[in-house]
Design a protein around this motif. Structure first.
Motif, mmCIF file in Angstrom:
data_model
loop_
_atom_site.group_PDB
_atom_site.id
_atom_site.type_symbol
_atom_site.label_atom_id
_atom_site.label_comp_id
_atom_site.label_asym_id
_atom_site.label_seq_id
_atom_site.Cartn_x
_atom_site.Cartn_y
_atom_site.Cartn_z
ATOM 1 N N PRO A 152 0.831 -1.208 0.000
ATOM 2 C CA PRO A 152 0.000 0.000 0.000
ATOM 3 C C PRO A 152 0.866 1.258 0.000
ATOM 4 O O PRO A 152 2.013 1.264 0.450
ATOM 5 N N ALA A 153 0.282 2.337 -0.502
ATOM 6 C CA ALA A 153 0.964 3.633 -0.541
ATOM 7 C C ALA A 153 -0.086 4.738 -0.515
ATOM 8 O O ALA A 153 -1.174 4.588 -1.084
ATOM 9 N N VAL A 154 0.260 5.828 0.151
ATOM 10 C CA VAL A 154 -0.617 6.996 0.250
ATOM 11 C C VAL A 154 0.213 8.230 -0.074
ATOM 12 O O VAL A 154 1.321 8.389 0.447
ATOM 13 N N THR A 155 -0.329 9.108 -0.929
ATOM 14 C CA THR A 155 0.356 10.334 -1.320
ATOM 15 C C THR A 155 -0.576 11.518 -1.113
ATOM 16 O O THR A 155 -1.717 11.501 -1.607
ATOM 17 N N ASN A 156 -0.111 12.524 -0.413
ATOM 18 C CA ASN A 156 -0.853 13.763 -0.219
ATOM 19 C C ASN A 156 -0.022 14.907 -0.772
ATOM 20 O O ASN A 156 1.158 15.059 -0.403
ATOM 21 N N SER A 157 -0.646 15.709 -1.649
ATOM 22 C CA SER A 157 0.092 16.772 -2.328
ATOM 23 C C SER A 157 -0.710 18.060 -2.306
ATOM 24 O O SER A 157 -1.936 18.061 -2.149
ATOM 25 N N ILE A 158 0.014 19.154 -2.487
ATOM 26 C CA ILE A 158 -0.609 20.450 -2.709
ATOM 27 C C ILE A 158 0.041 21.034 -3.963
ATOM 28 O O ILE A 158 1.199 20.741 -4.283
ATOM 29 N N GLY A 159 -0.727 21.853 -4.695
ATOM 30 C CA GLY A 159 -0.192 22.392 -5.932
ATOM 31 C C GLY A 159 -1.033 23.532 -6.468
ATOM 32 O O GLY A 159 -1.954 24.036 -5.802
ATOM 33 N N TYR A 160 -0.706 23.918 -7.700
ATOM 34 C CA TYR A 160 -1.399 25.025 -8.361
ATOM 35 C C TYR A 160 -1.648 24.643 -9.810
ATOM 36 O O TYR A 160 -0.763 24.126 -10.506
ATOM 37 N N ASP A 161 -2.891 24.906 -10.277
ATOM 38 C CA ASP A 161 -3.316 24.623 -11.649
ATOM 39 C C ASP A 161 -3.771 25.938 -12.280
ATOM 40 O O ASP A 161 -4.663 26.609 -11.755
ATOM 41 N N SER A 162 -3.156 26.292 -13.419
ATOM 42 C CA SER A 162 -3.493 27.562 -14.063
ATOM 43 C C SER A 162 -4.822 27.524 -14.805
ATOM 44 O O SER A 162 -5.374 28.580 -15.128
ATOM 45 N N PHE A 176 -4.806 23.652 -5.266
ATOM 46 C CA PHE A 176 -5.561 22.413 -5.056
ATOM 47 C C PHE A 176 -4.778 21.488 -4.129
ATOM 48 O O PHE A 176 -3.562 21.648 -3.921
ATOM 49 N N SER A 177 -5.493 20.554 -3.597
ATOM 50 C CA SER A 177 -4.889 19.460 -2.825
ATOM 51 C C SER A 177 -5.288 18.148 -3.484
ATOM 52 O O SER A 177 -6.418 18.010 -3.972
ATOM 53 N N ARG A 178 -4.357 17.231 -3.473
ATOM 54 C CA ARG A 178 -4.603 15.940 -4.100
ATOM 55 C C ARG A 178 -4.278 14.826 -3.118
ATOM 56 O O ARG A 178 -3.236 14.837 -2.454
ATOM 57 N N HIS A 179 -5.193 13.861 -3.059
ATOM 58 C CA HIS A 179 -5.049 12.714 -2.171
ATOM 59 C C HIS A 179 -5.146 11.447 -3.035
ATOM 60 O O HIS A 179 -6.111 11.275 -3.795
ATOM 61 N N GLU A 180 -4.159 10.603 -2.880
ATOM 62 C CA GLU A 180 -4.063 9.425 -3.750
ATOM 63 C C GLU A 180 -3.653 8.206 -2.931
ATOM 64 O O GLU A 180 -2.791 8.288 -2.056
ATOM 65 N N TYR A 202 -8.165 11.884 -5.712
ATOM 66 C CA TYR A 202 -9.161 12.961 -5.756
ATOM 67 C C TYR A 202 -8.431 14.295 -5.697
ATOM 68 O O TYR A 202 -7.554 14.507 -4.846
ATOM 69 N N SER A 203 -8.761 15.169 -6.657
ATOM 70 C CA SER A 203 -8.194 16.517 -6.710
ATOM 71 C C SER A 203 -9.266 17.512 -6.302
ATOM 72 O O SER A 203 -10.335 17.578 -6.944
ATOM 73 N N GLU A 204 -8.973 18.302 -5.258
ATOM 74 C CA GLU A 204 -9.930 19.284 -4.738
ATOM 75 C C GLU A 204 -9.362 20.684 -4.943
ATOM 76 O O GLU A 204 -8.300 21.023 -4.412
ATOM 77 N N PHE A 205 -10.086 21.495 -5.741
ATOM 78 C CA PHE A 205 -9.635 22.836 -6.055
ATOM 79 C C PHE A 205 -10.269 23.829 -5.079
ATOM 80 O O PHE A 205 -11.464 23.755 -4.778
ATOM 81 N N PHE A 206 -9.448 24.778 -4.614
ATOM 82 C CA PHE A 206 -9.904 25.700 -3.585
ATOM 83 C C PHE A 206 -10.799 26.795 -4.151
ATOM 84 O O PHE A 206 -11.789 27.184 -3.523
#
Length: 513
Positions: A152-162, A176-180, A202-206
């Motif tokens: 198993p693996a879990v990745t949590n990220s934050i980023g920016y989408d233009s 946005f924040s992304r949880h995978e 799941y990608s969640e845009f602020f």
């Protein structure tokens, strides 16, 4: 004075002879007292006369060696229990005409056991086990449950989408924040095999909540070894994706991104006849579309796009060499839509026939893959839609020019469906290239790019999609890793108002077990 010296010498010699005689008598009495036990433990050759020696070493047989220069003395000193003389030091040389300059340690006469027979040869010392270098010291070990290993693996990220909505013209960017989550499955069985991979995100845009979307894919394969030459293959798969608002199949402005579901399975059997391998496989796949929500608040039904596809495939491959196995493949399939006619009145159920040739290959340990090319003809139930024909193909090539560099090339060409009035379907081609290089054992940089083209038959409509990006993986331990990436996306379409450009950057923390 000389007489006194002579008397003393004679007295010493007499005392020595008396001591030797007493020692011999004492040993003989001890041997007689012990009886059969001693006779069983004393080698037979001790009681026998000494073998005839060379002229330089010839002399009367004696149970006690006269001097260390006698080459037979070490044998009797080691094998006979009646001798009490300590063995000479290993460093002293044996002063024998035949063994001159040979030390006691170098001269090792054969040992005899209590039966008088030479002992069996000593087994050679065990060969030390070679320590193979670990391929990836930072790879996760996984969790073992029985004979199945889960990773198993879990990745949590934050980023920016233009451009979160992938719309044409000026767009409003958003963080946005992304949880995978991921799960790898691999069995550790003597026979049969179970393997698979599952991924969901799941990608969640602020700032653009309508652009938030899920995605995922996975497969699970089971191989049952019925016999040495026969194997049963069971497969399952799924994919979760979304539609972008400017898609040509969405003929109205929509809010958000409607979901699409693809899932199915297949069952088959593979049999080997010497170098000939035959595979027969049947499959069932389902494709469902979520209803879209229009900007006016109404709902756009996409049920006319829901379909089920049935397929039957026969493949014959012949292993010319261990690394080269060409094959021929024939396939028939049927696509049945839930609604006989779509929203424009076209009956889009169809039958397809496909012929394909290709080969799997392993030119060396560094270059492996599979390449195939074929031709497909699809006939529709509606006579107003002409047959959709074209070349199809697949390619998957893995090249490792150095232990630190890996190059992966993939490509596909296929015929698809559409709901655009008057169009029989689409011809989609995709190609991707990925180059990964390990700067250090735990630091990998990956450059990737892809190109895709979709043509809508009979409409003069074409969309070209391309991506270019770089990804950095820094593994702190087997469990913790840092991942950062940047991607540039571009779509060029012949339909007005459909082009877009997007830049996406993100950084995250990955936990893998």
């Amino acid at each position: 004075m000389s007489r006194r010296v002579t008397t003393v010498l004679l007295s010493g010699v007499a005392a020595a002879c008396l001591a030797v005689a007493l020692a011999v008598v004492g040993d003989a009495q001890a041997q007689q007292a012990r009886g059969p036990a001693l006779r069983n433990t004393v080698p037979a050759y001790v009681a026998q006369p000494r073998p005839e020696a060379s002229e330089s070493t010839a002399g009367p047989a004696s149970p006690i060696p006269d001097s260390i220069s006698d080459p037979a003395a070490p044998i009797r000193n080691q094998a006979s229990a009646v001798s009490r003389r300590a063995p000479p030091r290993a460093s002293r040389s044996v002063q024998s005409p035949n063994l001159r300059g040979v030390t006691q340690r170098q001269f090792r006469p054969p040992q005899l056991d209590v039966t008088g027979l030479p002992p069996p040869p000593e087994p050679p010392p065990p060969t030390p086990r070679r320590r193979t270098a670990e391929e990836d010291p930072y790879a996760p070990l996984g969790l073992r449950l029985g004979n199945v290993i889960y990773k198993p693996a879990v990745t949590n990220s934050i980023g920016y989408d233009s451009n979160p909505q992938r719309v044409s013209g000026p767009s409003k960017g958003s963080g946005f924040s992304r949880h995978e989550g991921e799960l790898g499955i691999q069995s550790d069985w003597n026979v049969h095999e179970l393997k698979g991979s599952l991924r969901g995100g799941y990608s969640e845009f602020f700032r653009e909540s309508d652009a938030s979307r899920p995605d995922g894919d996975g497969n699970l394969d089971l191989r049952l070894d019925a016999s040495r030459d026969t194997r049963i293959l069971l497969e399952s798969r799924f994919r979760l994706d979304t539609q972008r608002p400017g898609s040509p199949d969405l003929n109205a402005p929509v809010v958000g991104r409607p979901l699409t579901y693809q899932y199915g399975g297949s069952a088959g059997v593979t049999h080997d006849i010497n170098r000939l391998q035959l595979t027969l496989r049947g499959s069932v796949d389902r494709l469902d579309y979520e209803d879209a929500r229009l900007t006016s608040g109404a709902t756009l039904s996409q049920r006319d796009r829901n379909q089920t596809q049935y397929g039957l495939r026969l493949r014959a491959g012949y292993e010319l060499t261990p690394g080269f196995k060409p094959f021929v493949q024939g396939e028939i399939d049927q696509r049945e839509f839930d609604q006989r006619a779509d929203s424009n009145g076209f009956m889009r159920s169809s039958n397809g026939y496909t012929a394909r040739v290709g080969s799997t290959f392993e030119i060396s340990r560094q270059l492996t893959g599979e390449v195939s090319v074929g031709y497909q003809d699809r006939k529709y139930e509606d006579g107003r839609l002409k047959n959709l024909r074209g070349l199809i193909g697949d390619a998957a090539i893995l090249w490792t020019p150095t232990p630190l560099t890996t190059v992966t090339l993939r490509g596909t060409s296929e015929l698809g469906d559409t709901t655009i009035p008057g169009s029989s379907g689409t011809t989609a081609r995709r190609a991707s290239l990925e180059i990964a290089h390990a700067l250090r054992r735990n630091l990998t940089v990956t450059g990737f790019g892809s190109f895709g083209s979709t043509e809508y038959d009979g409409q003069g409509l074409r969309e070209d999609f391309s991506t270019l990006g770089v990804r950095l993986d820094y593994r702190l331990t087997r469990t913790v890793a840092i991942r950062a990436s940047f991607t540039h996306e571009r779509l060029n379409s012949t339909a007005p108002g459909s082009d877009y450009t997007a830049n996406v950057g993100q950084v995250g923390l990955r936990l893998q077990f």
